[in-house]
Design a protein around this motif. Structure first.
Motif, mmCIF file in Angstrom:
data_model
loop_
_atom_site.group_PDB
_atom_site.id
_atom_site.type_symbol
_atom_site.label_atom_id
_atom_site.label_comp_id
_atom_site.label_asym_id
_atom_site.label_seq_id
_atom_site.Cartn_x
_atom_site.Cartn_y
_atom_site.Cartn_z
ATOM 1 N N LEU A 1 6.555 6.491 -4.493
ATOM 2 C CA LEU A 1 7.725 5.783 -4.998
ATOM 3 C C LEU A 1 8.812 6.779 -5.417
ATOM 4 N N GLN A 2 8.411 7.904 -5.968
ATOM 5 C CA GLN A 2 9.362 8.966 -6.298
ATOM 6 C C GLN A 2 10.082 9.465 -5.047
ATOM 7 N N ILE A 3 9.304 9.657 -3.989
ATOM 8 C CA ILE A 3 9.879 10.121 -2.723
ATOM 9 C C ILE A 3 10.883 9.109 -2.194
ATOM 10 N N MET A 4 10.521 7.827 -2.237
ATOM 11 C CA MET A 4 11.412 6.762 -1.752
ATOM 12 C C MET A 4 12.723 6.748 -2.529
ATOM 13 N N LYS A 5 12.622 6.850 -3.840
ATOM 14 C CA LYS A 5 13.826 6.833 -4.674
ATOM 15 C C LYS A 5 14.713 8.043 -4.371
ATOM 16 N N ALA A 6 14.080 9.189 -4.135
ATOM 17 C CA ALA A 6 14.843 10.412 -3.894
ATOM 18 C C ALA A 6 15.592 10.361 -2.560
ATOM 19 N N VAL A 7 14.903 9.963 -1.485
ATOM 20 C CA VAL A 7 15.537 9.960 -0.162
ATOM 21 C C VAL A 7 16.500 8.788 0.001
ATOM 22 N N GLU B 1 0.821 -1.217 0.000
ATOM 23 C CA GLU B 1 0.000 0.000 0.000
ATOM 24 C C GLU B 1 0.859 1.274 0.000
ATOM 25 N N PRO B 2 1.910 1.373 0.838
ATOM 26 C CA PRO B 2 2.740 2.586 0.800
ATOM 27 C C PRO B 2 3.425 2.818 -0.544
ATOM 28 N N LEU B 3 3.760 1.723 -1.274
ATOM 29 C CA LEU B 3 4.477 1.868 -2.538
ATOM 30 C C LEU B 3 3.558 1.823 -3.759
ATOM 31 N N SER B 4 2.256 1.790 -3.528
ATOM 32 C CA SER B 4 1.321 1.651 -4.642
ATOM 33 C C SER B 4 1.016 2.965 -5.335
ATOM 34 N N ASN B 5 1.701 4.029 -4.937
ATOM 35 C CA ASN B 5 1.446 5.350 -5.495
ATOM 36 C C ASN B 5 2.729 5.867 -6.156
ATOM 37 N N ARG B 6 2.587 6.464 -7.333
ATOM 38 C CA ARG B 6 3.747 6.914 -8.103
ATOM 39 C C ARG B 6 4.557 7.968 -7.351
ATOM 40 N N ILE C 1 13.435 -2.764 1.081
ATOM 41 C CA ILE C 1 12.253 -2.983 0.246
ATOM 42 C C ILE C 1 12.434 -2.345 -1.124
ATOM 43 N N LEU C 2 13.001 -1.134 -1.156
ATOM 44 C CA LEU C 2 13.223 -0.451 -2.435
ATOM 45 C C LEU C 2 14.215 -1.238 -3.289
ATOM 46 N N GLY D 1 12.646 18.801 9.991
ATOM 47 C CA GLY D 1 13.932 18.498 9.380
ATOM 48 C C GLY D 1 13.798 17.725 8.082
ATOM 49 N N ASP D 2 14.940 17.317 7.544
ATOM 50 C CA ASP D 2 14.961 16.583 6.286
ATOM 51 C C ASP D 2 14.412 15.172 6.466
ATOM 52 N N TYR D 3 14.007 14.584 5.348
ATOM 53 C CA TYR D 3 13.508 13.214 5.350
ATOM 54 C C TYR D 3 14.587 12.285 4.815
ATOM 55 N N MET D 4 14.694 11.107 5.397
ATOM 56 C CA MET D 4 15.680 10.133 4.952
ATOM 57 C C MET D 4 15.075 8.732 4.993
ATOM 58 N N ILE D 5 15.641 7.826 4.217
ATOM 59 C CA ILE D 5 15.113 6.474 4.124
ATOM 60 C C ILE D 5 15.565 5.656 5.335
ATOM 61 N N THR D 6 14.750 4.693 5.754
ATOM 62 C CA THR D 6 15.111 3.799 6.850
ATOM 63 C C THR D 6 15.748 2.532 6.275
ATOM 64 N N GLU D 7 16.280 1.698 7.148
ATOM 65 C CA GLU D 7 16.859 0.437 6.696
ATOM 66 C C GLU D 7 15.785 -0.427 6.037
#
Length: 258
Positions: A178-184, A170-175, A236-237, A225-231
């Motif tokens: 997914l853009q946000i995930m790739k960026a961070v 569900e979190p990755l089902s939106n374009r 998952i990405l 503050g800034d956003y960053m990806i978790t482990e």
């Protein structure tokens, strides 16, 4: 009048050259900083692994000295063989990834030694060696450089549909998400930069960011503050990327004949 035009042209050209020099210097500094950071991280990793291996060597010596049968004519011979095997297995920790084949080889060698053991009391010594061996494997797993069969094999029936849909699909089902995930995944991003990237504004962007925060895909370093990806998000990405490559390499379906 002509002199004024020539002077203005010279000033414009000079500004252009200065701007070009500034970009070159900035690029050179960025590259130098990256090289320095890479070297520093490499040295830190080397020092860290040296400390770990030194501790492991000491643990091998102490464990065998303490755990092996004292009154045995084969004690020193067996201790030497055990130490060699365990030290060789410990050296695998210096690798970026430990293949299962190398661990299986060490296990096979240990089993062969056990099969050749002449006395019943050898069980005491082999129990201690096995315990040290398993501690080494546990350390490899904690460093994420080794995945044993128990981590790789998983019964499909154990998959929780609700958790998988809620926390992954569900979190990755939106374009835009997914853009946000790739960026961070590449570098930390501000709210403004994510807005420019996705084209979303205000509450719409907050909605999608919150979805990723709630599923622990990304985190915010501190308030506003800034956003960053978790482990979890990175793993998952990476898996999604591997699945995407599978589809890219797949042959095109044949056109159905009328």
């Amino acid at each position: 009048m002509k002199a004024e035009v020539d002077s203005a042209t010279e000033i414009t050209e000079l500004k252009s050259k200065l701007d070009l020099m500034h970009r070159d210097i900035k690029r050179m500094m960025e590259n130098s900083n990256k090289e320095y950071l890479d070297l520093m991280l490499k040295n830190l990793k080397k020092d860290f692994l040296n400390c770990i291996t030194a501790h492991i060597s000491e643990d091998i010596e102490n464990s065998l000295e303490r755990g092996m049968v004292e009154k045995c004519q084969m004690r020193e011979t067996c201790k030497s063989k055990f130490t060699e095997l365990l030290e060789r297995n410990a050296d695998l920790i210096k690798q970026d990834k430990v293949p299962e084949t190398q661990v299986t080889e060490s296990k096979g060698e240990l089993n062969n030694l056990r099969a050749e053991a002449p006395f019943n009391k050898c069980d005491v010594c082999f129990l201690e060696v096995t315990d040290v061996f398993e501690k080494q494997l546990k350390l490899m797993r904690s460093l994420h450089i080794y995945n044993g069969p128990e981590e790789i094999k998983m019964d499909i029936s154990d998959i929780s549909e609700d958790i998988l849909v809620r926390d992954v699909f569900e979190p990755l089902s939106n374009r835009q998400r997914l853009q946000i995930m790739k960026a961070v995944a590449v570098e930390t991003k501000t709210f403004t930069s994510l807005s420019q990237l996705t084209g979303l504004r205000g509450g719409n962007l907050i909605f999608h960011i919150q979805k990723l925060l709630d599923s622990n895909m990304i985190i915010q370093r501190h308030e506003r503050g800034d956003y960053m990806i978790t482990e979890k998000g990175y793993k998952i990405l990476k898996t999604v990327s591997q699945i995407g490559c599978m589809f890219e390499d797949a042959p095109e379906p044949e056109t159905l004949k009328a």
